[in-house]
Design a protein around this motif. Structure first.
Motif, PDB file in Angstrom:
ATOM      1  N   TYR A 214      -2.173  45.731 -11.297  1.00  0.00           N
ATOM      2  CA  TYR A 214      -0.748  46.048 -11.224  1.00  0.00           C
ATOM      3  C   TYR A 214      -0.307  46.166  -9.770  1.00  0.00           C
ATOM      4  O   TYR A 214      -0.917  46.879  -8.977  1.00  0.00           O
ATOM      5  N   ASP A 215       0.758  45.458  -9.453  1.00  0.00           N
ATOM      6  CA  ASP A 215       1.311  45.556  -8.109  1.00  0.00           C
ATOM      7  C   ASP A 215       2.785  45.159  -8.172  1.00  0.00           C
ATOM      8  O   ASP A 215       3.324  44.943  -9.261  1.00  0.00           O
ATOM      9  N   ALA A 216       3.423  45.065  -7.030  1.00  0.00           N
ATOM     10  CA  ALA A 216       4.838  44.720  -6.982  1.00  0.00           C
ATOM     11  C   ALA A 216       5.050  43.531  -6.059  1.00  0.00           C
ATOM     12  O   ALA A 216       4.389  43.417  -5.015  1.00  0.00           O
ATOM     13  N   VAL A 217       5.955  42.655  -6.450  1.00  0.00           N
ATOM     14  CA  VAL A 217       6.328  41.538  -5.592  1.00  0.00           C
ATOM     15  C   VAL A 217       6.989  42.117  -4.337  1.00  0.00           C
ATOM     16  O   VAL A 217       7.897  42.945  -4.439  1.00  0.00           O
ATOM     17  N   PRO A 218       6.541  41.730  -3.143  1.00  0.00           N
ATOM     18  CA  PRO A 218       7.100  42.307  -1.908  1.00  0.00           C
ATOM     19  C   PRO A 218       8.603  42.086  -1.785  1.00  0.00           C
ATOM     20  O   PRO A 218       9.157  41.120  -2.320  1.00  0.00           O
ATOM     21  N   TYR A 219       9.246  42.994  -1.089  1.00  0.00           N
ATOM     22  CA  TYR A 219      10.680  42.877  -0.825  1.00  0.00           C
ATOM     23  C   TYR A 219      10.930  41.621   0.013  1.00  0.00           C
ATOM     24  O   TYR A 219      10.229  41.360   0.985  1.00  0.00           O
ATOM     25  N   GLU A 220      11.926  40.845  -0.362  1.00  0.00           N
ATOM     26  CA  GLU A 220      12.171  39.566   0.306  1.00  0.00           C
ATOM     27  C   GLU A 220      13.560  39.497   0.938  1.00  0.00           C
ATOM     28  O   GLU A 220      14.046  38.416   1.252  1.00  0.00           O
ATOM     29  N   GLY A 221      14.193  40.657   1.120  1.00  0.00           N
ATOM     30  CA  GLY A 221      15.500  40.675   1.751  1.00  0.00           C
ATOM     31  C   GLY A 221      15.407  40.610   3.274  1.00  0.00           C
ATOM     32  O   GLY A 221      14.333  40.449   3.859  1.00  0.00           O
ATOM     33  N   LYS A 222      16.572  40.756   3.921  1.00  0.00           N
ATOM     34  CA  LYS A 222      16.647  40.747   5.375  1.00  0.00           C
ATOM     35  C   LYS A 222      17.315  42.040   5.849  1.00  0.00           C
ATOM     36  O   LYS A 222      18.091  42.648   5.126  1.00  0.00           O
ATOM     37  N   ALA A 223      17.002  42.438   7.074  1.00  0.00           N
ATOM     38  CA  ALA A 223      17.595  43.651   7.644  1.00  0.00           C
ATOM     39  C   ALA A 223      17.557  43.544   9.159  1.00  0.00           C
ATOM     40  O   ALA A 223      16.857  42.696   9.725  1.00  0.00           O
ATOM     41  N   HIS A 224      18.335  44.413   9.821  1.00  0.00           N
ATOM     42  CA  HIS A 224      18.344  44.452  11.289  1.00  0.00           C
ATOM     43  C   HIS A 224      17.778  45.793  11.727  1.00  0.00           C
ATOM     44  O   HIS A 224      18.265  46.852  11.314  1.00  0.00           O
ATOM     45  N   HIS A 225      16.747  45.738  12.549  1.00  0.00           N
ATOM     46  CA  HIS A 225      16.072  46.968  12.959  1.00  0.00           C
ATOM     47  C   HIS A 225      16.957  47.744  13.925  1.00  0.00           C
ATOM     48  O   HIS A 225      17.401  47.206  14.954  1.00  0.00           O
ATOM     49  N   PRO A 226      17.230  49.033  13.634  1.00  0.00           N
ATOM     50  CA  PRO A 226      18.174  49.801  14.462  1.00  0.00           C
ATOM     51  C   PRO A 226      17.644  50.222  15.826  1.00  0.00           C
ATOM     52  O   PRO A 226      18.425  50.550  16.708  1.00  0.00           O
ATOM     53  N   ILE A 227      16.342  50.205  16.027  1.00  0.00           N
ATOM     54  CA  ILE A 227      15.774  50.603  17.312  1.00  0.00           C
ATOM     55  C   ILE A 227      15.280  49.390  18.092  1.00  0.00           C
ATOM     56  O   ILE A 227      15.614  49.210  19.267  1.00  0.00           O
ATOM     57  N   ASP A 228      14.496  48.536  17.451  1.00  0.00           N
ATOM     58  CA  ASP A 228      13.986  47.342  18.132  1.00  0.00           C
ATOM     59  C   ASP A 228      15.067  46.284  18.319  1.00  0.00           C
ATOM     60  O   ASP A 228      14.892  45.330  19.076  1.00  0.00           O
ATOM     61  N   ASN A 229      16.172  46.448  17.575  1.00  0.00           N
ATOM     62  CA  ASN A 229      17.335  45.572  17.727  1.00  0.00           C
ATOM     63  C   ASN A 229      16.992  44.094  17.501  1.00  0.00           C
ATOM     64  O   ASN A 229      17.300  43.228  18.317  1.00  0.00           O
ATOM     65  N   HIS A 230      16.346  43.820  16.365  1.00  0.00           N
ATOM     66  CA  HIS A 230      16.078  42.425  16.011  1.00  0.00           C
ATOM     67  C   HIS A 230      16.146  42.273  14.498  1.00  0.00           C
ATOM     68  O   HIS A 230      15.981  43.240  13.746  1.00  0.00           O
ATOM     69  N   ALA A 231      16.386  41.063  14.073  1.00  0.00           N
ATOM     70  CA  ALA A 231      16.495  40.773  12.642  1.00  0.00           C
ATOM     71  C   ALA A 231      15.099  40.683  12.023  1.00  0.00           C
ATOM     72  O   ALA A 231      14.149  40.215  12.662  1.00  0.00           O
ATOM     73  N   ILE A 232      14.989  41.152  10.782  1.00  0.00           N
ATOM     74  CA  ILE A 232      13.714  41.109  10.061  1.00  0.00           C
ATOM     75  C   ILE A 232      13.911  40.346   8.760  1.00  0.00           C
ATOM     76  O   ILE A 232      14.803  40.672   7.973  1.00  0.00           O
ATOM     77  N   ASP A 233      13.088  39.336   8.548  1.00  0.00           N
ATOM     78  CA  ASP A 233      13.065  38.617   7.280  1.00  0.00           C
ATOM     79  C   ASP A 233      11.787  39.050   6.559  1.00  0.00           C
ATOM     80  O   ASP A 233      10.700  38.579   6.872  1.00  0.00           O
ATOM     81  N   PHE A 234      11.928  39.980   5.617  1.00  0.00           N
ATOM     82  CA  PHE A 234      10.759  40.556   4.963  1.00  0.00           C
ATOM     83  C   PHE A 234       9.964  39.517   4.178  1.00  0.00           C
ATOM     84  O   PHE A 234       8.762  39.674   3.985  1.00  0.00           O
ATOM     85  N   ALA A 235      10.631  38.461   3.745  1.00  0.00           N
ATOM     86  CA  ALA A 235       9.936  37.424   2.981  1.00  0.00           C
ATOM     87  C   ALA A 235       8.911  36.685   3.832  1.00  0.00           C
ATOM     88  O   ALA A 235       7.957  36.105   3.303  1.00  0.00           O
ATOM     89  N   LYS A 236       9.090  36.724   5.163  1.00  0.00           N
ATOM     90  CA  LYS A 236       8.182  36.016   6.061  1.00  0.00           C
ATOM     91  C   LYS A 236       7.212  36.962   6.775  1.00  0.00           C
ATOM     92  O   LYS A 236       6.499  36.545   7.686  1.00  0.00           O
ATOM     93  N   SER A 237       7.198  38.215   6.371  1.00  0.00           N
ATOM     94  CA  SER A 237       6.331  39.195   7.021  1.00  0.00           C
ATOM     95  C   SER A 237       4.868  38.968   6.654  1.00  0.00           C
ATOM     96  O   SER A 237       4.546  38.311   5.659  1.00  0.00           O
TER      97      SER A 237
END
Length: 289
Positions: free
Chosen positions: A67-90
């Motif tokens: 049992y596990d979960a499909v990883p989050y595949e959304g996008k977000a902008h990091h508030p401290i590092d100030n860069h975009a994150i594509d979780f699907a490509k992590s």
């Protein structure tokens, strides 16, 4: 020997978190290595229950459920590092999907997947949040500065600081400069995994598909389902991967049994009887994650 009907249910998130503490690092860094550890765990459990070391141990297995979960595949902008994150490509998403592909090819293994959803935006770690809130008293000097600016809005304002106020403001500056990307996290939550574990235990029990259920997990969310299984005559065994469990859980299971060797144990540790394992588990040091 008559074949047993044993189901092995593995909480994947818990298993993957504990595995590096139980095996060498080179055995759990690849999807194939993790799959090998899962087979080793299952074979050890079966051999302990049947009392032999038959290489055909899988004939006693009804099915292994992971049992596990499909990883989050959304996008977000990091508030401290100030860069975009594509979780699907992590790296986490890539390695987890690679593991799922390998497990889908394993004999008598069923993959049960929930999902990870975003519940709220970025938050600071709780321990650090409390520390930051305590800094309110450090900015008392700025209250005087704000009052001066309100009284003479057109004039340049100045502020004389006491040594204590100066130290407080410097400490505040140092604290905020110490924040890095690891001090905040996106509000992600795994959903559907515990429900699937409970449903499968119930189904296996009521349909009489197995006579023994082995659950590899580390919390007490399974207790209602374990009660049902035991009331229906199913042997219910818990493998917490050598993480200490609460003593009151023993009334809801038929025993503890470890499929992987305890860290630091000698190579012949797998020959321990179940009673010895239970006693060792009760006496093991608390290893909360």
């Amino acid at each position: 020997m008559t074949a047993r009907r044993i189901a092995i249910l593995i909480d994947g998130g818990f298993f993957l978190k504990r595995l590096p503490k139980l095996v060498a690092s080179d055995q759990c860094t690849s999807a194939q290595g993790i799959a090998t550890c899962i087979r080793r765990l299952c074979a050890s459990h079966i051999n302990q229950l049947t009392g032999d070391n038959d290489k055909r141990w899988q004939r006693h297995v009804y099915r292994t459920f992971f049992y596990d979960a499909v990883p989050y595949e959304g996008k977000a902008h990091h508030p401290i590092d100030n860069h975009a994150i594509d979780f699907a490509k992590s790296d986490v998403a890539r390695s987890r999907h690679e593991l799922f592909d390998v497990l889908r090819r394993q004999r008598k293994l069923a993959l049960r997947l929930g999902k990870v959803t975003k519940e709220h935006d970025w938050t600071i770690k709780p321990a650090l949040t409390k520390k930051l809130l305590h800094t309110r008293q450090w900015i008392g000097a700025l209250d005087r500065l704000a009052g001066q600016a309100e009284d003479t809005p057109e004039s340049t304002t100045s502020l004389e600081l006491s040594p204590e106020e100066a130290r407080s403001l410097l400490n505040l500056r140092e604290l905020w400069h110490s924040l890095d990307g690891g001090t905040v996290s996106l509000g992600l939550r795994q959903k559907g995994v515990d429900m699937r574990i409970g449903l499968d235990i119930t189904t296996l029990t009521l349909k009489r598909q197995v006579d023994t259920i082995i659950l590899v997990a580390g919390d007490s969310d399974f207790v209602p389902a374990a009660k049902l299984a035991r009331r229906e005559g199913i042997e219910f065994i818990l493998d917490p991967l050598w993480q200490k469990v609460n003593a009151d859980l023993f009334e809801h299971i038929d025993g503890l049994q470890s499929g992987l060797r305890k860290p630091g144990a000698p190579a012949n540790d797998n020959t321990q009887s179940r009673t010895e394992r239970d006693q060792a588990q009760l006496q093991a040091p608390d290893e909360e994650d």
